[in-house]
Each structure stands twice: as C-alpha cells, then as structure tokens.
Motif scaffolding. Structure first.
Motif, PDB file in Angstrom:
ATOM      1  N   ARG A 116      36.751  38.089  67.193  1.00  0.00           N
ATOM      2  CA  ARG A 116      36.351  37.484  68.584  1.00  0.00           C
ATOM      3  C   ARG A 116      37.149  36.199  68.757  1.00  0.00           C
ATOM      4  NH1 ARG A 116      30.108  39.648  69.288  1.00  0.00           N
ATOM      5  NH2 ARG A 116      30.592  41.497  70.400  1.00  0.00           N
ATOM      6  N   GLU A 117      37.032  35.248  67.679  1.00  0.00           N
ATOM      7  CA  GLU A 117      37.345  33.740  67.920  1.00  0.00           C
ATOM      8  C   GLU A 117      38.981  33.799  67.723  1.00  0.00           C
ATOM      9  OE1 GLU A 117      35.638  31.621  69.380  1.00  0.00           O
ATOM     10  OE2 GLU A 117      34.013  32.971  69.330  1.00  0.00           O
ATOM     11  N   LYS A 118      39.771  34.855  66.992  1.00  0.00           N
ATOM     12  CA  LYS A 118      40.965  34.815  66.568  1.00  0.00           C
ATOM     13  C   LYS A 118      41.157  33.395  65.664  1.00  0.00           C
ATOM     14  CE  LYS A 118      42.810  37.997  70.066  1.00  0.00           C
ATOM     15  NZ  LYS A 118      41.534  38.413  70.511  1.00  0.00           N
ATOM     16  N   SER A 119      40.249  33.012  65.024  1.00  0.00           N
ATOM     17  CA  SER A 119      40.245  31.912  64.295  1.00  0.00           C
ATOM     18  C   SER A 119      39.442  31.779  63.065  1.00  0.00           C
ATOM     19  CB  SER A 119      40.207  30.523  65.207  1.00  0.00           C
ATOM     20  OG  SER A 119      40.110  29.481  64.376  1.00  0.00           O
ATOM     21  N   PHE A 120      39.656  31.633  61.822  1.00  0.00           N
ATOM     22  CA  PHE A 120      38.774  31.287  60.715  1.00  0.00           C
ATOM     23  C   PHE A 120      37.695  30.082  61.046  1.00  0.00           C
ATOM     24  CE2 PHE A 120      41.093  34.594  58.751  1.00  0.00           C
ATOM     25  CZ  PHE A 120      40.401  35.165  57.714  1.00  0.00           C
ATOM     26  N   THR A 121      38.634  29.058  61.536  1.00  0.00           N
ATOM     27  CA  THR A 121      38.000  27.813  61.668  1.00  0.00           C
ATOM     28  C   THR A 121      36.816  27.777  62.828  1.00  0.00           C
ATOM     29  OG1 THR A 121      40.014  26.528  61.233  1.00  0.00           O
ATOM     30  CG2 THR A 121      38.317  25.385  62.229  1.00  0.00           C
ATOM     31  N   LYS A 122      37.028  28.506  63.822  1.00  0.00           N
ATOM     32  CA  LYS A 122      36.230  28.317  65.035  1.00  0.00           C
ATOM     33  C   LYS A 122      34.885  29.340  64.651  1.00  0.00           C
ATOM     34  CE  LYS A 122      39.460  27.674  69.003  1.00  0.00           C
ATOM     35  NZ  LYS A 122      39.959  28.218  70.138  1.00  0.00           N
ATOM     36  N   ALA A 123      35.325  30.573  63.767  1.00  0.00           N
ATOM     37  CA  ALA A 123      34.254  31.488  63.306  1.00  0.00           C
ATOM     38  C   ALA A 123      33.528  30.695  62.449  1.00  0.00           C
ATOM     39  CB  ALA A 123      35.048  32.753  62.862  1.00  0.00           C
ATOM     40  N   ALA A 124      34.014  29.810  61.508  1.00  0.00           N
ATOM     41  CA  ALA A 124      33.136  29.298  60.539  1.00  0.00           C
ATOM     42  C   ALA A 124      32.149  28.484  60.998  1.00  0.00           C
ATOM     43  CB  ALA A 124      34.199  28.670  59.618  1.00  0.00           C
ATOM     44  N   VAL A 125      32.501  27.744  62.344  1.00  0.00           N
ATOM     45  CA  VAL A 125      31.606  26.627  62.937  1.00  0.00           C
ATOM     46  C   VAL A 125      30.393  27.625  63.577  1.00  0.00           C
ATOM     47  CG1 VAL A 125      31.162  25.246  64.894  1.00  0.00           C
ATOM     48  CG2 VAL A 125      33.494  25.033  63.156  1.00  0.00           C
ATOM     49  N   ILE A 126      30.830  28.615  64.177  1.00  0.00           N
ATOM     50  CA  ILE A 126      29.586  29.587  64.735  1.00  0.00           C
ATOM     51  C   ILE A 126      28.883  30.172  63.618  1.00  0.00           C
ATOM     52  CG2 ILE A 126      29.203  31.887  65.883  1.00  0.00           C
ATOM     53  CD1 ILE A 126      31.884  31.116  67.376  1.00  0.00           C
ATOM     54  N   LEU A 127      29.297  30.545  62.452  1.00  0.00           N
ATOM     55  CA  LEU A 127      28.442  31.018  61.324  1.00  0.00           C
ATOM     56  C   LEU A 127      27.786  30.034  60.406  1.00  0.00           C
ATOM     57  CD1 LEU A 127      30.921  33.930  60.466  1.00  0.00           C
ATOM     58  CD2 LEU A 127      28.890  34.225  61.630  1.00  0.00           C
ATOM     59  N   GLY A 128      28.253  28.680  60.440  1.00  0.00           N
ATOM     60  CA  GLY A 128      27.725  27.718  59.850  1.00  0.00           C
ATOM     61  C   GLY A 128      28.309  27.702  58.282  1.00  0.00           C
ATOM     62  N   VAL A 129      29.418  28.308  58.181  1.00  0.00           N
ATOM     63  CA  VAL A 129      30.066  28.328  56.857  1.00  0.00           C
ATOM     64  C   VAL A 129      31.333  27.673  56.624  1.00  0.00           C
ATOM     65  CG1 VAL A 129      28.894  30.354  56.187  1.00  0.00           C
ATOM     66  CG2 VAL A 129      31.030  30.487  57.266  1.00  0.00           C
TER      67      VAL A 129
ATOM     68  N   LEU B  82      42.694  42.262  59.163  1.00  0.00           N
ATOM     69  CA  LEU B  82      43.009  41.220  59.884  1.00  0.00           C
ATOM     70  C   LEU B  82      44.423  40.911  59.528  1.00  0.00           C
ATOM     71  CD1 LEU B  82      39.900  38.603  59.863  1.00  0.00           C
ATOM     72  CD2 LEU B  82      40.578  39.734  61.781  1.00  0.00           C
ATOM     73  N   ALA B  83      45.160  40.770  60.755  1.00  0.00           N
ATOM     74  CA  ALA B  83      46.604  40.238  60.275  1.00  0.00           C
ATOM     75  C   ALA B  83      46.495  38.677  60.496  1.00  0.00           C
ATOM     76  CB  ALA B  83      47.665  40.869  61.374  1.00  0.00           C
ATOM     77  N   ARG B  84      47.033  37.812  59.293  1.00  0.00           N
ATOM     78  CA  ARG B  84      47.053  36.491  59.340  1.00  0.00           C
ATOM     79  C   ARG B  84      48.425  36.025  59.450  1.00  0.00           C
ATOM     80  NH1 ARG B  84      43.806  38.925  55.828  1.00  0.00           N
ATOM     81  NH2 ARG B  84      41.563  38.296  55.570  1.00  0.00           N
ATOM     82  N   THR B  85      48.620  34.993  60.255  1.00  0.00           N
ATOM     83  CA  THR B  85      49.813  34.451  60.185  1.00  0.00           C
ATOM     84  C   THR B  85      49.419  32.650  59.990  1.00  0.00           C
ATOM     85  OG1 THR B  85      50.120  33.849  62.503  1.00  0.00           O
ATOM     86  CG2 THR B  85      51.068  36.001  61.611  1.00  0.00           C
ATOM     87  N   THR B  86      50.395  31.947  60.090  1.00  0.00           N
ATOM     88  CA  THR B  86      50.103  30.444  59.835  1.00  0.00           C
ATOM     89  C   THR B  86      49.539  29.878  61.248  1.00  0.00           C
ATOM     90  OG1 THR B  86      52.336  29.839  60.680  1.00  0.00           O
ATOM     91  CG2 THR B  86      51.938  30.066  58.339  1.00  0.00           C
ATOM     92  N   ARG B  87      49.863  30.859  62.101  1.00  0.00           N
ATOM     93  CA  ARG B  87      49.174  30.035  63.635  1.00  0.00           C
ATOM     94  C   ARG B  87      48.059  31.102  63.965  1.00  0.00           C
ATOM     95  NH1 ARG B  87      54.377  27.842  66.889  1.00  0.00           N
ATOM     96  NH2 ARG B  87      55.026  26.347  65.739  1.00  0.00           N
TER      97      ARG B  87
END
Length: 294
Positions: free
Chosen positions: A12-25, A46-51
């Motif tokens: 949903r967030e299309k971002s590990f960083t943003k999702a980590a904040v939401i999940l608290g990890v 998930l398809a991951r690129t540098t961006r």
C-alpha cells in the motif's frame, strides 16, 4: 498472518521505510519478513528497484483477495474494543498550524485528561490533503473550502485577517492606507503548498474586492513563522486577527488597513459522510465543536 499484514503495508505504501514506520519495526526487519514470506510461498510478491517498490502479479492478487478481509477483521476487533467503559483508540487529524494552535490546543489538555485511553495525532499540513486516501479521521478547513460530500462540524467563529508590523518598521516605512500601497513595503509571504503559488492577500471594502501580490525577503508555509517574522521586524504580515491581537494590545504590533480586511467563514472539522464514527472520534468532535461563541 502477521507476515501477510506486513506485506500489505509495504504494497500500500510502496515503500519499506514508510511501512516500517506504520508497523513500528525497522526497514531491515520488515524486508527480512517479506523475504521469508516469499520463500515460504515460493513466489515473488514485490518488485524492488533502487527507487520503487510495487506488487508483482502474484502480490497484486494476494493483496486484492486478502487485504479487504484483514481490514474487516481489524474493524470488527476495533469495534469490540470500543465497548469499554471509556472511549479508546487513535484519532488522526490534519490541519494548518494556526487551526491547531487556536482551536485544538486550548481544549486538548482537558480532553486528554478526561479520556486517558485516546491518542490524538495532529498532522500540520496546509495543502488540500485527501483524508480518505491518507487515512485521516478528519481534517480542518475553512467552511467555504469543504466538499459537499463531507460532513462538516463548525469548530470556530467567523474571523478576519490583519495586516501588522512593528512600530519600528513603521518608523522606516509609511503606513499604507490602500492595499495597492503594499507594493512599496517589505511583506512576508506564505505558500500553503510546496508546489503551489504564493498566497495573494485578499481585501474587500464596500463590495470592492481585490487580491494583492506582495514582495519581501521571507517566505514560509507556516503562519506561525510569518507571525514571528513580523514580530522580528522583517516586514508586514497578513495573519489571523486572533493571533495578532495579543501583540497589538501589548504594543508590539500595529494593525493597518483594518477597514479593508474581509470576514472569512470559520473553521470546520470535516469527514466522509459514510464514515462509521468511533466513540473516540465522536468524543473528540464533541469536545472541539463550536457552541454559542465558545
């Protein structure tokens, strides 16, 4: 199921960083969780690129089939928890800093003391945030700016702006008697949206309206910093009268062009008309709604 919920947050967030904040990890822990889930399922989710991060075809299928079910489960669990004696839960609000300072802050201490199990999150934002997609419970805007498909609750009186400057400033520059004369002054601008245009000062007198674009060395997206700039003698500011009033009464600021300052409709708290109000949200609305001038 926790791993699936973690995947949905990233998708949903299309971002590990943003999702980590939401999940608290941490992002690294979240990445490890998703990797383990993919290995157990035997497919790339998930398809991951540098961006960018985006769901694969398999990830999209999992998200569309499972996410609504988990949302329903979370909603039902939340409703059960709301059967407690006192309202509990989170209330997320988006608003400008002057609305937070003038309308929420005065009532917040008593509200939080009365409801110790409610957490209020205030996000300062001057842009027209989509409260549905950004998952806010409500937003605060002027009444004239609210979409007709929203429920609006008045939380403040009608108000007016005030052009103010320090006495020292007016020792160096003449007092303007017409809005057009602001072109000769150093003014402090505000840009509500980082990619939007600079706000043109609005004036009205005897049915005659005009918008004046002013110039100066200071520009901010926060009305509080605009106010501070005026107090520091940097230039003239156009701020809510209620914010400037204490400084005018103390002699720190002088108001000009008062007869040209129009009246604006008061602030309203708004939320989708299809929203199921939680007891926590209802309690918050009741605590800040505008009643008989209070």
């Amino acid at each position: 199921m926790n791993d699936v919920q973690a995947f949905i947050a990233v998708a949903r967030e299309k971002s590990f960083t943003k999702a980590a904040v939401i999940l608290g990890v941490s992002p690294s822990a979240l990445s490890h969780t998703i990797k383990n889930l993919e290995e157990r399922l035997g497919v790339r989710l998930l398809a991951r690129t540098t961006r960018n991060v985006a769901p694969t075809e398999a990830g999209e299928r999992l998200m569309q089939s499972v996410a609504p079910l988990l949302d329903q489960i979370n909603t039902e669990v939340k409703r059960i928890s709301e059967l407690r004696d006192k309202p509990a839960g989170n209330v997320r609000i988006t608003c400008s800093d002057d609305a937070a300072e003038g309308l929420i802050r005065p009532k917040l201490p008593e509200f939080l003391k009365k409801y110790p199990d409610i957490i209020v999150e205030i996000c300062i934002d001057y842009s027209f945030t989509n409260i549905v997609t950004e998952r806010f419970d409500a937003g605060i805007r002027l009444g004239e700016s609210i979409s007709k498909d929203m429920i609006a609750v008045r939380i403040g009186p009608d108000w007016r702006q005030a052009v103010v400057g320090t006495p020292e400033y007016f020792q160096r520059y003449p007092i303007p008697v017409m809005p057009q004369e602001l072109a000769l002054h150093r003014c402090i601008n505000i840009r509500h949206n980082p990619v939007g245009s600079i706000y043109a000062w609005e004036f009205e007198k005897d049915g005659h309206k005009m918008n004046i674009r002013v110039n100066g060395q200071l520009l901010s997206n926060s009305i509080i910093h605009v106010m501070n700039g005026a107090l520091d003698g940097i230039g003239l500011a156009y701020v809510p009268e209620s914010m400037a009033k204490p400084h005018i009464e103390s002699g720190q600021l002088i108001e000009v062009l008062a007869d040209w300052s129009p009246i604006f409709e008061g602030f309203h708290l708004y939320y989708p008309n299809k929203r199921n109000k939680s007891p926590a949200f209802s309690a918050f609305v009741d605590s800040i709604k505008y009643n008989d001038g209070n």
